[in-house]
Scaffold this active site. Structure first.
Site, PDB file in Angstrom:
ATOM      1  N   CYS A  91       0.930  -1.053  -0.018  1.00  0.00           N
ATOM      2  CA  CYS A  91      -0.055  -0.228  -0.017  1.00  0.00           C
ATOM      3  C   CYS A  91       0.793   1.054  -0.090  1.00  0.00           C
ATOM      4  O   CYS A  91       1.985   1.086   0.414  1.00  0.00           O
ATOM      5  CB  CYS A  91      -0.804   0.051   1.301  1.00  0.00           C
ATOM      6  SG  CYS A  91      -1.876  -1.518   1.512  1.00  0.00           S
ATOM      7  N   ARG A 111       2.017   2.152  -8.082  1.00  0.00           N
ATOM      8  CA  ARG A 111       2.093   0.932  -7.159  1.00  0.00           C
ATOM      9  C   ARG A 111       0.847   0.125  -7.520  1.00  0.00           C
ATOM     10  O   ARG A 111       0.580  -0.983  -6.952  1.00  0.00           O
ATOM     11  CB  ARG A 111       2.218   1.094  -5.892  1.00  0.00           C
ATOM     12  CG  ARG A 111       3.711   1.886  -5.410  1.00  0.00           C
ATOM     13  CD  ARG A 111       3.616   2.796  -4.211  1.00  0.00           C
ATOM     14  NE  ARG A 111       3.346   1.441  -3.401  1.00  0.00           N
ATOM     15  CZ  ARG A 111       4.386   0.847  -2.727  1.00  0.00           C
ATOM     16  NH1 ARG A 111       5.489   1.004  -2.858  1.00  0.00           N
ATOM     17  NH2 ARG A 111       4.280  -0.250  -1.803  1.00  0.00           N
ATOM     18  N   TRP A 120      -4.135  -1.439  -1.297  1.00  0.00           N
ATOM     19  CA  TRP A 120      -3.882  -2.526  -2.158  1.00  0.00           C
ATOM     20  C   TRP A 120      -4.477  -4.003  -1.163  1.00  0.00           C
ATOM     21  O   TRP A 120      -3.761  -4.258  -0.235  1.00  0.00           O
ATOM     22  CB  TRP A 120      -2.662  -2.999  -2.569  1.00  0.00           C
ATOM     23  CG  TRP A 120      -2.138  -4.433  -3.103  1.00  0.00           C
ATOM     24  CD1 TRP A 120      -1.910  -5.498  -2.644  1.00  0.00           C
ATOM     25  CD2 TRP A 120      -2.328  -4.719  -4.451  1.00  0.00           C
ATOM     26  NE1 TRP A 120      -1.717  -6.482  -3.626  1.00  0.00           N
ATOM     27  CE2 TRP A 120      -2.019  -6.021  -4.776  1.00  0.00           C
ATOM     28  CE3 TRP A 120      -2.770  -3.933  -6.012  1.00  0.00           C
ATOM     29  CZ2 TRP A 120      -2.041  -6.579  -6.141  1.00  0.00           C
ATOM     30  CZ3 TRP A 120      -2.714  -4.712  -6.963  1.00  0.00           C
ATOM     31  CH2 TRP A 120      -2.338  -5.911  -7.088  1.00  0.00           C
ATOM     32  N   ASN A 162       0.827  -0.396   6.344  1.00  0.00           N
ATOM     33  CA  ASN A 162       1.404  -1.348   5.345  1.00  0.00           C
ATOM     34  C   ASN A 162       1.680  -2.695   5.891  1.00  0.00           C
ATOM     35  O   ASN A 162       2.489  -2.346   6.808  1.00  0.00           O
ATOM     36  CB  ASN A 162       2.120  -0.516   4.467  1.00  0.00           C
ATOM     37  CG  ASN A 162       2.793  -1.027   3.280  1.00  0.00           C
ATOM     38  OD1 ASN A 162       2.075  -2.206   3.073  1.00  0.00           O
ATOM     39  ND2 ASN A 162       3.276  -0.486   2.620  1.00  0.00           N
ATOM     40  N   GLY A 163       1.286  -3.832   5.287  1.00  0.00           N
ATOM     41  CA  GLY A 163       1.975  -4.856   5.959  1.00  0.00           C
ATOM     42  C   GLY A 163       0.700  -5.832   6.333  1.00  0.00           C
ATOM     43  O   GLY A 163      -0.317  -5.689   5.815  1.00  0.00           O
ATOM     44  N   GLU A 178       9.875 -22.027 -17.466  1.00  0.00           N
ATOM     45  CA  GLU A 178       9.673 -20.336 -17.226  1.00  0.00           C
ATOM     46  C   GLU A 178      10.954 -19.621 -17.363  1.00  0.00           C
ATOM     47  O   GLU A 178      10.592 -18.529 -17.965  1.00  0.00           O
ATOM     48  CB  GLU A 178       9.570 -20.435 -15.567  1.00  0.00           C
ATOM     49  CG  GLU A 178       9.345 -19.090 -15.095  1.00  0.00           C
ATOM     50  CD  GLU A 178       8.203 -18.153 -15.476  1.00  0.00           C
ATOM     51  OE1 GLU A 178       7.406 -18.631 -16.183  1.00  0.00           O
ATOM     52  OE2 GLU A 178       8.282 -17.089 -15.267  1.00  0.00           O
ATOM     53  N   LYS A 181      10.472 -16.349 -19.777  1.00  0.00           N
ATOM     54  CA  LYS A 181      11.300 -14.834 -19.212  1.00  0.00           C
ATOM     55  C   LYS A 181      12.121 -14.526 -20.455  1.00  0.00           C
ATOM     56  O   LYS A 181      12.082 -13.228 -20.971  1.00  0.00           O
ATOM     57  CB  LYS A 181      12.010 -15.001 -18.318  1.00  0.00           C
ATOM     58  CG  LYS A 181      11.071 -15.324 -16.725  1.00  0.00           C
ATOM     59  CD  LYS A 181      10.433 -14.014 -16.358  1.00  0.00           C
ATOM     60  CE  LYS A 181       8.912 -13.946 -17.077  1.00  0.00           C
ATOM     61  NZ  LYS A 181       7.884 -14.988 -16.400  1.00  0.00           N
ATOM     62  N   GLU A 236      10.127 -13.397 -23.759  1.00  0.00           N
ATOM     63  CA  GLU A 236       9.093 -12.272 -23.655  1.00  0.00           C
ATOM     64  C   GLU A 236      10.011 -10.760 -23.674  1.00  0.00           C
ATOM     65  O   GLU A 236       9.312  -9.987 -23.930  1.00  0.00           O
ATOM     66  CB  GLU A 236       8.073 -12.513 -22.909  1.00  0.00           C
ATOM     67  CG  GLU A 236       8.443 -12.261 -21.306  1.00  0.00           C
ATOM     68  CD  GLU A 236       7.339 -12.771 -20.521  1.00  0.00           C
ATOM     69  OE1 GLU A 236       6.110 -12.257 -20.700  1.00  0.00           O
ATOM     70  OE2 GLU A 236       7.590 -13.234 -19.158  1.00  0.00           O
ATOM     71  N   HIS A 266      14.632 -37.272 -28.198  1.00  0.00           N
ATOM     72  CA  HIS A 266      13.405 -37.538 -29.091  1.00  0.00           C
ATOM     73  C   HIS A 266      13.304 -36.370 -29.949  1.00  0.00           C
ATOM     74  O   HIS A 266      12.161 -36.129 -30.587  1.00  0.00           O
ATOM     75  CB  HIS A 266      12.268 -37.754 -27.979  1.00  0.00           C
ATOM     76  CG  HIS A 266      12.451 -38.923 -27.252  1.00  0.00           C
ATOM     77  ND1 HIS A 266      12.284 -40.226 -27.601  1.00  0.00           N
ATOM     78  CD2 HIS A 266      12.758 -38.852 -25.942  1.00  0.00           C
ATOM     79  CE1 HIS A 266      12.761 -40.903 -26.508  1.00  0.00           C
ATOM     80  NE2 HIS A 266      12.830 -40.323 -25.490  1.00  0.00           N
ATOM     81  N   LYS A 302      -0.400  -6.636 -19.645  1.00  0.00           N
ATOM     82  CA  LYS A 302       0.108  -7.209 -18.151  1.00  0.00           C
ATOM     83  C   LYS A 302      -1.143  -8.183 -17.761  1.00  0.00           C
ATOM     84  O   LYS A 302      -0.946  -9.192 -17.157  1.00  0.00           O
ATOM     85  CB  LYS A 302       0.184  -6.240 -17.224  1.00  0.00           C
ATOM     86  CG  LYS A 302       0.407  -6.464 -15.732  1.00  0.00           C
ATOM     87  CD  LYS A 302       1.731  -7.290 -15.620  1.00  0.00           C
ATOM     88  CE  LYS A 302       1.991  -7.996 -14.284  1.00  0.00           C
ATOM     89  NZ  LYS A 302       3.246  -8.899 -14.228  1.00  0.00           N
TER      90      LYS A 302
HETATM   91  O1  M6R Z   1      -2.422 -12.801 -14.678  1.00  0.00           O
HETATM   92  P1  M6R Z   1      -2.181 -14.195 -15.087  1.00  0.00           P
HETATM   93  O2  M6R Z   1      -1.366 -14.954 -14.233  1.00  0.00           O
HETATM   94  O3  M6R Z   1      -3.426 -15.226 -15.189  1.00  0.00           O
HETATM   95  O4  M6R Z   1      -1.367 -14.036 -16.335  1.00  0.00           O
HETATM   96  C1  M6R Z   1      -1.104 -15.366 -16.878  1.00  0.00           C
HETATM   97  C2  M6R Z   1      -0.207 -14.896 -18.154  1.00  0.00           C
HETATM   98  O5  M6R Z   1      -0.752 -14.065 -19.139  1.00  0.00           O
HETATM   99  C3  M6R Z   1       1.008 -14.217 -17.703  1.00  0.00           C
HETATM  100  O6  M6R Z   1       1.892 -15.404 -16.862  1.00  0.00           O
HETATM  101  C4  M6R Z   1       1.950 -14.109 -18.671  1.00  0.00           C
HETATM  102  O7  M6R Z   1       2.511 -15.349 -19.352  1.00  0.00           O
HETATM  103  C5  M6R Z   1       3.263 -13.079 -18.308  1.00  0.00           C
HETATM  104  N1  M6R Z   1       3.554 -12.387 -19.248  1.00  0.00           N
HETATM  105  C6  M6R Z   1       4.557 -13.971 -18.130  1.00  0.00           C
HETATM  106  O8  M6R Z   1       5.754 -13.238 -17.695  1.00  0.00           O
END
Ligand code: M6R
Length: 611
Positions: free
Chosen positions: A2, A27, A74, A98-99, A484, A488, A491, A507, A606
Site C-alpha cells: 500500500c 504501485r 492494495w 502497510n503490511g 519459465e 522470461k 518475452e 526425441h 500485463k
Molecule cells: O495474470 P495471470 O497470471 O493470469 O497471467 C497469465 C499470463 O498471461 C502471464 O503469466 C504471462 O505469461 C506473463 N507475461 C509471463 O511473464
C-alpha cells in the site's frame, strides 16, 4: 504494497497528501483515504476506486488542517471497498497501515470482548483499538503505542494520529518501509521516496522495531524500550522515475529483488513459526471436506507463468499428498470436454485475477459441478469473485509485464497446499511437516543470497546477448523452471528460447544443437543429477555452449561447462525457489543489453482480459 503519506507543517495538509498519493499511484491500489485533525476531531474521508473518487469527495468534505495522513490500499484482508479502506480509527487514534498482521483475528476477538466495535474486515482496524485500549488505561500515548506494538505479530509500517495531540505524527515500523522527509516549515512521511521528492531530498529511514515522533520542527526516533535512537539524514539523488522503481532501472528488476520479502509476506500467518501447521483459511476448510472423497482429484488451470507454477505444484502435490493432479492451459481446457466432476477441485492460478481464458475455464468447471479454488494476487478481482475459495499471494502490485514475484509466491502457496493435503491424508508426520515448513521459512534468506551473486549472470549475459536461439534443459521439478526461464528470456529479449526436459533431447530437440548454440542447464545434486550430467555431455559433444546452474561447491562437473552459476544447497523439493532467480535475472540483463522495453515488451499486456 500500500502507499502511505503524512504531513505536519504550516501549510494545508490536504493538497500535499493528495499529491503524495498521486506519486504512489504507479504501485496499484483499489481504494484511498485521508484523515486530519480538525478542531480536536478526526476528519476521515475514504473512497473505493481511483484517487479521483477521493478527490471528488474532498470537494465537499475538504479540510484546512495542517496535519494529516493518507493511504492507497492494495487489498489483502477484506474486499476493496470504502469500509475496508484506510485510515481506520477508534475514539482517539486514527492510522494507516502497510503490511500484514498475522494474529489480527485473536486480537480482534480480545478487543470485541472488551467492548470495542470493529467494523471492517481488515487486519488493520484492530490496531487502533489495541492502542485505544491502552490509552483507556491512562497510559501516555508513546507507552500505549509501544505496548500495542509488542502484541502484534507480522509486518507493519504504521502512521498514526492522536486526537488529543494535533502536533505530532507517530510512526512505527517492522518489515514494511517507512521514511521521514525533513522539510522547511514542515515534515513529511511516506512509504516510498517518490511521495516526498517534490518537497525535500533530506530523509531519514525508519528501521525495523523503531518508532518515530514527527512534529512540525523535527523527527525523534526511539527503540521499543522507549530509548532515543540517533539517526543519519540522507540526501536522495534519484530522479522521480528512478524513485518510483525504488532506485532500480526497471520495475521488473525491482520486483525480482522484492522476492525475499514478498515470499515472507505470503507465508505470514499461514505457516506456524513453530513449523507445525498450515493455515489456509476458507481454502483449508474446502480442502478438508473434499480430500476425504475417494475420487478426489485436482485440476490446475492457468496461463503463461502461472501455468508453470501449476506444473511445479503438480510435482509437490502428487509427491507429498499422493493426489492426482492434471495441469492444463486454460485456453485448451475451456474448449474441450474436460473430465471434471463434483469430486474435482479445480485450482485456478492467476496473478491478475482477470485472465479471460482462466475465467472461462473456471466458469466451465463450475458448470460441470466442480468446486473452484483460486490462487490469485489481486484481491476481489474476477477470478476470486467467481471461486468457492481463494488463497491470495501477497506479492503486492506487479507492474512489469514479465511475471516474477507473482511466480515465487504462487509456488509458495502450492507448496503449502501440498503440505496441507499431505497432513490431511496422514501422509506426513508432524515432525516431517515441521521440517518442510521450516525449510520453506528459510527460503527468503536463501533467495537473498542467490540475488547477491550477479557476476556469473553478467558473464552469461555477455555470451547470450547476440544469440538468436537459446535452449534450456532441466529434469524433474526443474523442468517447469526451465520452461519459465525460457519464457522470461523470449518475452523480454525477443531471443527465441525453448525449455526441454533433459530426457526428451534425444526425441527431437537435440537436432537443434550445433556449434556454440547456448544451452542453459539446471543440474543440481539429487535424484536426477547423473541423468542431467549425461544430457549435458550429449549437447556438449555436439558443440553447445553450456551455461550451468550447479550447487555451490559442486566441483565434480564444472569442467564441462562454459559458465557456472552457484545455487545454494537447500531441501531439493524447494530448489525451484532458488533456480528461477538467476534465470529471471539473466533474462532481465540480456534484455537490458539488447535495449528492449523490459517492462512493456512488444505485443504483450500485463492483464490478458481478451481471448
Ligand atoms: O495474470 P495471470 O497470471 O493470469 O497471467 C497469465 C499470463 O498471461 C502471464 O503469466 C504471462 O505469461 C506473463 N507475461 C509471463 O511473464
Amino acid at each position: 504494497m500500500c502507499g502511505i503519506v503524512g504531513y505536519i507543517g504550516d501549510q494545508r495538509a490536504e493538497p500535499i497528501l493528495i499529491d503524495g498519493l498521486k506519486k504512489l499511484e504507479y504501485r496499484g491500489y483499489d481504494s484511498a483515504g485521508v484523515a486530519f485533525i480538525d478542531d480536536g476531531a478526526f476528519h476521515v474521508v475514504r473512497a473505493k476506486g481511483k484517487l479521483s473518487c477521493l478527490i471528488d469527495k474532498l470537494k465537499n468534505m475538504g479540510s484546512h488542517s495542517t496535519i494529516g495522513i493518507g493511504h492507497t490500499r492494495w487489498a489483502t484482508h477484506g474486499k476493496p471497498d470504502e469500509i475496508n479502506a484506510h485510515p481506520h480509527h477508534s475514539r482517539d487514534v486514527v492510522l494507516v497501515h502497510n503490511g500484514i498482521i498475522e494474529n489480527y483475528n485473536t486480537l480482534k476477538s480480545e478487543m470485541i470482548k472488551k467492548g470495542h466495535k470493529i467494523i471492517s474486515e481488515t487486519d488493520t482496524e484492530v490496531i487502533c483499538h489495541l492502542i485505544q485500549d491502552h490509552l483507556d488505561q491512562d497510559m501516555p500515548f508513546l507507552k500505549a503505542l509501544i505496548s500495542s506494538l509488542k502484541k502484534l505479530n507480522g509486518a507493519y509500517s504504521l502512521v498514526i494520529l492522536n486526537r488529543n495531540n494535533p502536533d505530532h505524527i507517530y510512526l512505527a515500523r517492522k518489515g514494511s518501509p517507512l521514511v521521514v522527509g525533513l522539510g522547511e516549515g514542515g515534515n513529511f512521511v511516506a512509504s516510498d521516496i517518490p511521495a516526498l521528492l517534490a518537497h525535500t531530498r533530506d530523509v531519514t529511514f525508519v528501521e525495523d522495531n523503531e518508532i518515530a515522533v514527527v512534529s512540525r520542527e523535527r523527527a525523534l526516533f526511539y527503540n521499543l524500550s522507549g530509548d532515543p535512537v540517533n539517526k543519519e539524514i540522507k540526501k536522495i539523488t534519484w530522479t522521480a522515475s528512478q524513485a518510483e522503481k525504488g532506485g532500480y532501472k526497471h520495475f521488473m528488476l525491482k520486483e525480482i529483488m522484492e522476492q525475499p520479502r514478498v515470499l515472507a509476506d505470503t507465508l505470514l500467518g499461514r505457516v506456524d513459526l513453530e513449523g507445525l501447521s498450515v493455515n489456509l483459511g476458507e481454502a483449508g476448510a474446502l480442502l478438508e471436506t473434499m480430500v476425504r472423497e475417494p475420487e478426489f482429484r485436482l485440476k490446475i488451470v492457468a496461463c503463461g507463468t502461472s501455468w508453470h507454477a501449476g506444473l511445479v505444484g503438480k510435482y509437490w502435490i502428487e509427491d507429498l499428498a499422493k493426489v492426482l493432479v492434471g495441469v492444463e492451459l486454460s485456453s485448451e481446457f475451456r474448449y474441450r470436454q474436460p473430465l471434471v466432476t463434483p469430486k474435482t477441485l479445480v485450482v485456478a492460478i492467476s496473478q491478475s485475477g482477470e485472465t479471460a481464458d482462466t475465467l472461462a475455464a473456471i466458469r466451465e468447471s463450475k458448470r460441470l459441478g466442480a468446486r473452484v479454488l483460486s490462487i490469485c494476487n489481486v484481491v476481489e478481482s474476477s477470478i476470486p469473485r467467481e471461486s468457492d475459495a481463494t488463497i491470495y499471494t501477497h506479492a503486492g502490485p506487479e507492474i512489469g509485464v514479465a511475471s516474477t514475484k507473482a511466480f515465487t509466491t504462487q509456488m509458495a502457496v502450492l507448496y503449502m497446499l501440498a503440505i496441507k493435503l499431505a497432513l490431511e491424508k496422514n501422509l506426513l508426520s508432524d515432525h516431517e511437516a515441521s521440517q518442510k515448513i521450516q525449510a520453506l521459512i528459510e527460503m527468503p534468506k536463501l533467495i537473498e543470497k542467490t540475488l547477491g551473486d550477479l557476476k556469473p549472470i553478467m558473464r552469461m549475459t555477455e555470451r547470450l546477448r547476440n544469440k538468436k536461439h537459446c535452449y534450456y534443459i532441466g529434469r524433474g521439478i526443474e523442468y517447469p523452471i526451465v520452461l519459465e526461464g525460457a519464457l522470461k528470456l523470449k518475452e523480454i529479449s525477443y531471443i527465441h528460447a525453448e525449455g526441454f526436459a533433459g530426457g526428451e533431447l534425444k526425441h527431437g530437440p537435440i537436432a537443434l544443437i550445433e556449434e556454440k548454440v547456448p544451452v542453459i542447464a539446471v543440474v543440481l545434486k539429487g535424484q536426477l543429477y547423473d541423468k542431467m550430467v549425461s544430457n549435458i555431455l550429449e549437447v556438449k559433444s555436439r558443440g553447445a555452449m553450456v551455461l550451468a546452474l550447479v550447487n555451490a561447491e559442486d566441483k565434480d562437473i564444472q569442467s564441462h561447462f562454459d559458465e557456472i552459476l552457484h545455487i545454494p544447497y537447500a531441501d531439493p523439493d524447494l530448489n525451484p525457489f532458488l533456480t528461477i532467480i538467476p534465470l529471471q535475472l539473466l533474462a532481465y540483463y540480456v534484455a537490458v543489453d539488447r535495449g528492449t522495453d523490459v517492462d512493456q515488451p512488444r505485443n504483450l499486456a500485463k492483464s490478458v482480459t481478451v481471448e
